[in-house]
Every structure is written in structure tokens, then in C-alpha cells.
Write an enzyme that holds these catalytic residues in place. Structure first.
Site, PDB file in Angstrom:
ATOM      1  N   LYS A 286       0.713  -1.087   0.156  1.00  0.00           N
ATOM      2  CA  LYS A 286      -0.142  -0.080   0.034  1.00  0.00           C
ATOM      3  C   LYS A 286       0.835   1.068   0.017  1.00  0.00           C
ATOM      4  O   LYS A 286       1.613   1.272   0.698  1.00  0.00           O
ATOM      5  CB  LYS A 286      -0.583   0.112   1.692  1.00  0.00           C
ATOM      6  CG  LYS A 286      -2.250   0.926   1.028  1.00  0.00           C
ATOM      7  CD  LYS A 286      -3.111   1.676   2.132  1.00  0.00           C
ATOM      8  CE  LYS A 286      -1.731   2.767   2.945  1.00  0.00           C
ATOM      9  NZ  LYS A 286      -2.216   4.072   1.750  1.00  0.00           N
TER      10      LYS A 286
ATOM     11  N   GLU B 221       9.745  15.111  15.947  1.00  0.00           N
ATOM     12  CA  GLU B 221      10.027  15.562  14.282  1.00  0.00           C
ATOM     13  C   GLU B 221       9.031  16.485  13.627  1.00  0.00           C
ATOM     14  O   GLU B 221       7.882  16.273  13.440  1.00  0.00           O
ATOM     15  CB  GLU B 221       9.323  13.807  13.870  1.00  0.00           C
ATOM     16  CG  GLU B 221      10.145  14.060  12.765  1.00  0.00           C
ATOM     17  CD  GLU B 221       9.728  12.005  12.380  1.00  0.00           C
ATOM     18  OE1 GLU B 221       8.849  11.325  12.445  1.00  0.00           O
ATOM     19  OE2 GLU B 221      10.808  11.225  11.676  1.00  0.00           O
TER      20      GLU B 221
ATOM     21  N   CYS C 132      13.609   9.980   7.870  1.00  0.00           N
ATOM     22  CA  CYS C 132      13.007  10.169   9.173  1.00  0.00           C
ATOM     23  C   CYS C 132      15.037   9.957   9.539  1.00  0.00           C
ATOM     24  O   CYS C 132      15.168   9.478  11.365  1.00  0.00           O
ATOM     25  CB  CYS C 132      12.363   8.474   9.130  1.00  0.00           C
ATOM     26  SG  CYS C 132      13.045   7.681   8.002  1.00  0.00           S
TER      27      CYS C 132
HETATM   28  P1  NDP Z   1       1.153   8.241   8.171  1.00  0.00           P
HETATM   29  O1  NDP Z   1       1.853   7.270   9.018  1.00  0.00           O
HETATM   30  O2  NDP Z   1      -0.187   8.505   8.573  1.00  0.00           O
HETATM   31  O3  NDP Z   1       1.314   7.147   6.889  1.00  0.00           O
HETATM   32  C1  NDP Z   1       2.624   6.516   6.387  1.00  0.00           C
HETATM   33  C2  NDP Z   1       1.547   5.637   5.571  1.00  0.00           C
HETATM   34  O4  NDP Z   1       0.407   4.883   6.737  1.00  0.00           O
HETATM   35  C3  NDP Z   1       0.566   5.885   4.658  1.00  0.00           C
HETATM   36  O5  NDP Z   1       0.250   4.610   3.396  1.00  0.00           O
HETATM   37  C4  NDP Z   1      -0.529   5.984   5.614  1.00  0.00           C
HETATM   38  O6  NDP Z   1      -1.143   6.128   4.205  1.00  0.00           O
HETATM   39  C5  NDP Z   1      -0.550   4.465   5.861  1.00  0.00           C
HETATM   40  N1  NDP Z   1      -1.913   4.677   6.908  1.00  0.00           N
HETATM   41  C6  NDP Z   1      -2.279   6.024   7.799  1.00  0.00           C
HETATM   42  N2  NDP Z   1      -3.031   5.860   8.935  1.00  0.00           N
HETATM   43  C7  NDP Z   1      -3.362   4.587   8.527  1.00  0.00           C
HETATM   44  C8  NDP Z   1      -4.195   2.948   9.242  1.00  0.00           C
HETATM   45  N3  NDP Z   1      -4.126   3.306   9.985  1.00  0.00           N
HETATM   46  N4  NDP Z   1      -3.566   1.521   9.130  1.00  0.00           N
HETATM   47  C9  NDP Z   1      -2.801   1.796   8.088  1.00  0.00           C
HETATM   48  N5  NDP Z   1      -2.332   2.796   7.113  1.00  0.00           N
HETATM   49  C10 NDP Z   1      -2.206   3.892   7.183  1.00  0.00           C
HETATM   50  O7  NDP Z   1       2.288   9.363   7.941  1.00  0.00           O
HETATM   51  P2  NDP Z   1       2.325  10.954   7.451  1.00  0.00           P
HETATM   52  O8  NDP Z   1       2.120  10.226   5.960  1.00  0.00           O
HETATM   53  O9  NDP Z   1       0.570  11.499   7.905  1.00  0.00           O
HETATM   54  O10 NDP Z   1       2.865  11.877   8.224  1.00  0.00           O
HETATM   55  C11 NDP Z   1       2.596  12.401   9.126  1.00  0.00           C
HETATM   56  C12 NDP Z   1       4.141  12.965   9.629  1.00  0.00           C
HETATM   57  O11 NDP Z   1       4.606  11.105  10.207  1.00  0.00           O
HETATM   58  C13 NDP Z   1       5.140  13.186   9.348  1.00  0.00           C
HETATM   59  O12 NDP Z   1       4.844  14.684   9.223  1.00  0.00           O
HETATM   60  C14 NDP Z   1       6.627  12.781   9.512  1.00  0.00           C
HETATM   61  O13 NDP Z   1       6.982  13.631  11.170  1.00  0.00           O
HETATM   62  C15 NDP Z   1       5.801  11.558  10.193  1.00  0.00           C
HETATM   63  N6  NDP Z   1       6.456  10.553   8.826  1.00  0.00           N
HETATM   64  C16 NDP Z   1       7.886   9.303   9.029  1.00  0.00           C
HETATM   65  C17 NDP Z   1       7.710   8.414   8.265  1.00  0.00           C
HETATM   66  C18 NDP Z   1       8.934   8.107   8.663  1.00  0.00           C
HETATM   67  O14 NDP Z   1       9.831   7.745   7.454  1.00  0.00           O
HETATM   68  N7  NDP Z   1       9.419   7.248   9.604  1.00  0.00           N
HETATM   69  C19 NDP Z   1       7.876   9.242   6.461  1.00  0.00           C
HETATM   70  C20 NDP Z   1       6.438   9.170   6.609  1.00  0.00           C
HETATM   71  C21 NDP Z   1       6.119   9.991   7.766  1.00  0.00           C
HETATM   72  P3  NDP Z   1      -2.371   7.283   3.394  1.00  0.00           P
HETATM   73  O15 NDP Z   1      -0.589   8.037   2.813  1.00  0.00           O
HETATM   74  O16 NDP Z   1      -3.229   7.220   2.739  1.00  0.00           O
HETATM   75  O17 NDP Z   1      -2.575   8.818   4.924  1.00  0.00           O
END
Ligand code: NDP
Length: 453
Positions: free
Chosen positions: A154, A356, A263
Site C-alpha cells: 500500500k 520530528e 526519518c
Molecule cells: P502516516 O504514518 O500516517 O502514513 C504512513 C503510511 O501509513 C501511509 O501509507 C498511510 O496512508 C498509512 N496509514 C495511515 N493511517 C493508517 C492506518 N490507520 N492503518 C494503516 N495504515 C495507515 O504518516 P503521514 O503521511 O500522516 O505523516 C505524518 C508525519 O509522520 C510526518 O510529518 C512525519 O513526521 C512522520 N513520518 C515519518 C516517516 C518515516 O519515514 N519515519 C514517513 C512519513 C511520515 P495514507 O497515505 O493514505 O495516509
């Protein structure tokens, strides 16, 4: 049917719409994956290896195309995007070595022969974020496929294009139908269904700690394996005895790469107090020299942020009033731009120090001695990465053993190689990806005792 409207983050133009996958289609995909996995696991290990090599070749032939897609969809500079596509190929090539090397053990016991097997788990769900859409996907699907599993991927809603193209390349290279499927759609629908579906036996999740917690709780309900790769607030620790020129010259790349949406970003620079003024003097020109601009141009080092929502979130941190030491440049006009920004927080408890930000913003903080440096580096809920700059070998050893993080580098900022393990401590995650044991994480150990009676 609902759809995601994809926006080019560098000019705000509409790229295209990608339809969301309805829940019933997720279930149908899982059923296809269950069937495909049985046939795939039954193949000879050498044949699975060969199939992965052909997939790697197909990616190799599409490096430029994948890179251009990422430039448009995610705003990554073209040079970085080419590296990312090449990295997907490399992960697949490295993974092609696993099927023939997933050795079990022979354990001495009385009365017969005892051996272990690394059995595939079955169907694996991989949920990836938008910051490195294709590389993070490959860290999951390369080793998972190598170990004999089927994969449902996904992508993040904002950045599905390279994942969709990779699935086409997999099919075209001869991987069986249903073995690697990409299902775009919201996390709350597709992601949650993968977590809840009883036939998906492992979830690999990369993203925010908050969503990771929910995913882990969902996996607990089904006693499902889970690997989590979550957030970070990594420290770049610079001692006064370090090569300050080299430390300052490399510090911008360590945090502003991918516009800080990484990250592993070293978003806290900790500097020994007596070297602070000199370090800042050296850092300023390095930050101002970062070339921020159109991601398709060869000379660009930093592009825009991924979306307007994320740009606004990052800007919110700049409006908290933390003193700004200096800033780099950013284009005017359309696009989700934030210039590289260096902050000098007055307190170690400021939100810019503890949270973060996931954007091109770094805090510089002084420390007094080695013990203080370690305490400050560890003063975070996260534990993903970090760097230590010193010429003292003993100190390098002591500090790298004391910092609570999964990936450290001394006098450099390296975090990710396909051949070395990657993952976080504390709230940065659970489990490791990549490296020599990557495929083992996608197996169940089976012990078989054969009686000699
Ligand atoms: P999320 O953690 O919400 O999203 C990561 C993935 O999880 C996406 O594919 C998202 O789908 C999916 N997802 C969201 N909700 C669910 C759920 N309930 N069950 C299963 N999968 C789910 O990150 P965000 O995009 O909202 O980013 C928010 C913050 O997170 C950023 O500002 C940053 O600080 C941090 N982040 C950290 C990352 C890392 O590499 N460690 C990567 C990305 C973000 P969808 O795209 O549809 O929301």
C-alpha cells in the site's frame, strides 16, 4: 469511486487521479496473493533467485523513467531520484542471493537428526510512507519475495506512481500474477484492511510513530507479526577535536537531503560549547550554498516539500518564535517551498528540539562534555540514527556504544546500505530491515526432529 488527485509539489499542477482501492478489492487481492504464494514457494530456490534477477534487470532498464516519475510525484531532485531507482534494483539483486542461502541449522540431539527450516510466512502487507516511496517499498518486497512470500503493497496516498510502475515491471519481467500487488488508497481503508485481514500474516509499516502504534495494536488483535520503522530526531554530535570543516560541510546534506523529509535526518546538531562559534561560522556558507530549486534540474540539491498540508505543518514550527541563526534560499511562486533553516533554541525542551519536524529545519544546541553530549543525544523518545564527529578513536567507540540509536556513523553520515541492517530503537521502531538477515525476518522457523529409531 473515490480517487486521489496527485499534485506536482514543485508547481502545484495536477498530475493525474489515481482511483482508491475499495475494501472488497483488497480482499480479492489477498485471495489472489494466497494462491500466487503457494506456487511461488514451491519453486526451486534457484528459480526464485533467477526471477528476482530478471525483475532487477527490468528495474535497471527503467531507472530513468522511475526517477522522472518520482521527480514529478514527490518533488525529489533528479539526482536523488536516480539513486533511489538504482537502489531498488540493488535491493532486488541483493535479495536474489537469499533464496539459495536461507540455510537452516542442524542441532545435535539424542536419538536422531534435528534440523530447522525458514518457512515463508505467506502473504505480507507492506505499508509505506510518501518520503521515499520506492526505496522503502523495495526494502520490504525484495527480501519478502526472496523468502517465498507474496506481497501486497500500500503506497502513501500522495505518492503511488513509482510503486504502481514497479508492479507492472514485476509482471513484465515474469513474476507470477498476484505475487506483488500494489493497492493505492487511504490508510484508513486499504491499510487498516491489510492489518485486519486474517490471511495477511505480517505487516511491515514505515511512517509516523502515531500511526505505527495503531498498526501494532491492530496486529496484536490478530497475533500478526509486525516490523515498524517510525520517526526520528537524530543527533549529529560534533566534538571540539573533530575536523570541524568536514563536519560543517557535511551537516546540511545530513538534514536537508529530501528537504528534511527523512526519518534519519540529523535534525539536532549538538556541538561542544567551545567549538560552537567556529562551527556556526563554517556552517553558514554551507547552508547558504544548498541549491534549492526545480527538482528536474541536474544542479538541484533540495526540492519542495511533498504537499501543501505538510508544508504548512513545517512552517508552523518556524512560527513558534525560536531564534533563527540563518537560512538558505527557496524559489518564489507556486510550489511547496521552505528554505533550509538553522535554529538556535534557547532550551533543550523546545518543541523544535523534541518533535520530528520532517522538513528542512535543524536545531543547533551546545553541550559541555562527553557525558553531556550522550545525555543530550539520548534525550528523545526516538532512536533511529545519528553521527559522531571526533578525531579521538576511544571517544568514537564510547559514544557510539552509548547513544541509543539503531544506525550510527562516525565522521560521516551514512545510514542506509542494502547490505547492512537498518532500523530503530525506542519509539523509532521494532525489527530491522536490509542486511544479511533481511529475508529471515520474512520467515517462520520450523524445527523438525527425525528419529533414527
Ligand atoms: P502516516 O504514518 O500516517 O502514513 C504512513 C503510511 O501509513 C501511509 O501509507 C498511510 O496512508 C498509512 N496509514 C495511515 N493511517 C493508517 C492506518 N490507520 N492503518 C494503516 N495504515 C495507515 O504518516 P503521514 O503521511 O500522516 O505523516 C505524518 C508525519 O509522520 C510526518 O510529518 C512525519 O513526521 C512522520 N513520518 C515519518 C516517516 C518515516 O519515514 N519515519 C514517513 C512519513 C511520515 P495514507 O497515505 O493514505 O495516509
Amino acid at each position: 469511486m473515490s480517487a486521489a488527485v496527485l499534485i506536482d509539489p514543485s508547481d502545484e499542477s495536477v498530475i493525474r487521479e489515481v482511483p482508491d482501492t475499495p475494501v472488497e478489492e483488497v480482499d480479492a487481492a489477498v485471495a489472489r496473493a494466497v494462491r500466487a504464494q503457494r506456487g511461488w514457494a514451491a519453486l526451486a530456490p534457484a528459480d526464485r533467485a533467477q526471477a528476482l534477477r530478471r525483475f532487477a534487470d527490468a528495474v535497471d532498464g527503467a531507472v530513468e523513467e522511475l526517477a522522472r516519475l518520482e521527480v514529478r510525484n514527490s518533488g525529489h531532485p533528479i539526482g536523488s531520484a536516480r539513486w533511489e531507482a538504482g537502489h531498488v534494483r540493488d535491493v532486488l539483486e541483493y535479495s536474489a542471493g537469499f533464496p539459495e542461502r536461507l540455510n537452516g541449522r542442524q542441532i545435535p540431539v539424542a536419538g536422531g537428526l534435528d534440523v530447522t527450516f525458514h518457512e515463508p510466512i505467506g502473504v505480507v502487507g507492506i505499508i509505506v510512507p510518501w518520503n521515499f516511496p520506492m526505496t522503502i517499498a523495495a526494502w520490504g518486497f525484495g527480501p519478502a519475495l526472496a523468502a517465498g512470500n507474496a506481497v501486497i503493497l500500500k503506497p502513501a496516498e500522495w505518492t503511488p506512481l513509482t510503486a504502481l510502475r514497479l508492479a507492472e515491471l514485476a509482471l513484465a519481467s515474469g513474476l507470477p500474477e498476484g505475487l506483488l500487488q500494489v493497492l493505492p488508497g487511504p490508510g484508513a481503508v486499504v491499510g487498516e484492511r491489510l492489518v485486519a485481514h486474517p490471511d495477511v500474516r505480517k505487516i511491515v509499516f514505515t511512517g509516523s510513530t502515531e500511526t505505527g502504534r495503531k498498526v501494532m495494536a491492530g496486529c496484536a488483535r490478530h497475533v500478526k507479526q509486525v516490523t515498524l520503522e517510525l520517526g526520528g530526531k537524530s543527533a549529529n554530535v560534533v566534538f571540539a577535536d573533530a575536523d570541524l570543516e568536514a563536519a560543517a560541510a557535511s551537516a546540511p546534506g545530513a538534514v536537508f537531503d529530501n528537504a528534511g523529509q527523512d526519518c534519519c535526518a540529523r535534525s539536532r546538531i549538538l556541538v561542544e560549547r567551545r567549538a560552537l562559534d567556529r562551527f556556526l561560522e563554517l556552517l553558514e556558507p554551507a547552508v547558504k550554498a544548498v541549491s534549492v530549486g526545480r527538482p528536474g534540474e541536474e544542479s538541484t540539491e533540495m526540492g519542495p516539500l511533498v504537499s501543501v498540508a505538510h508544508r504548512d505543518k513545517v512552517r508552523g514550527y518556524l512560527e513558534l518564535g525560536t531564534p533563527v541563526a540563518f537560512q538558505g534560499t527557496a524559489p518564489e511562486g507556486p510550489g511547496f517551498w521552505v528554505p533550509p533553516t538553522v535554529l538556535l533554541p534557547g532550551s533543550r525542551a523546545d518543541r523544535v528540539v523534541t518533535e520530528e519536524i520532517f522538513g528542512p529545519v535543524v536545531s543547533v544546541l551546545p553541550f559541555d562534555d562527553e557525558a553531556d553530549a550522550i545525555a543530550l543525544a539520548n534525550d528523545t523518545v526516538y532512536g533511529l540514527a545519528g553521527s559522531i564527529w571526533t578525531r579521538d578513536l576511544g571517544r568514537a567507540i564510547r559514544v557510539s556504544r552509548a547513544v541509543e540509536a539503531g544506525n550510527l556513523s562516525v565522521n560521516s553520515h551514512s545510514s542506509v546500505r542494502y547490505s547492512t541492517p537498518f532500523g530503530g530503537m525506542k519509539q523509532s521502531g521494532i525489527g530491522r530491515e536490509l542486511g544479511p538477515d533481511a529475508a529471515v525476518a520474512f520467515t517462520e522457523t520450523k524445527n523438525v526432529f527425525l528419529s533414527n529409531g
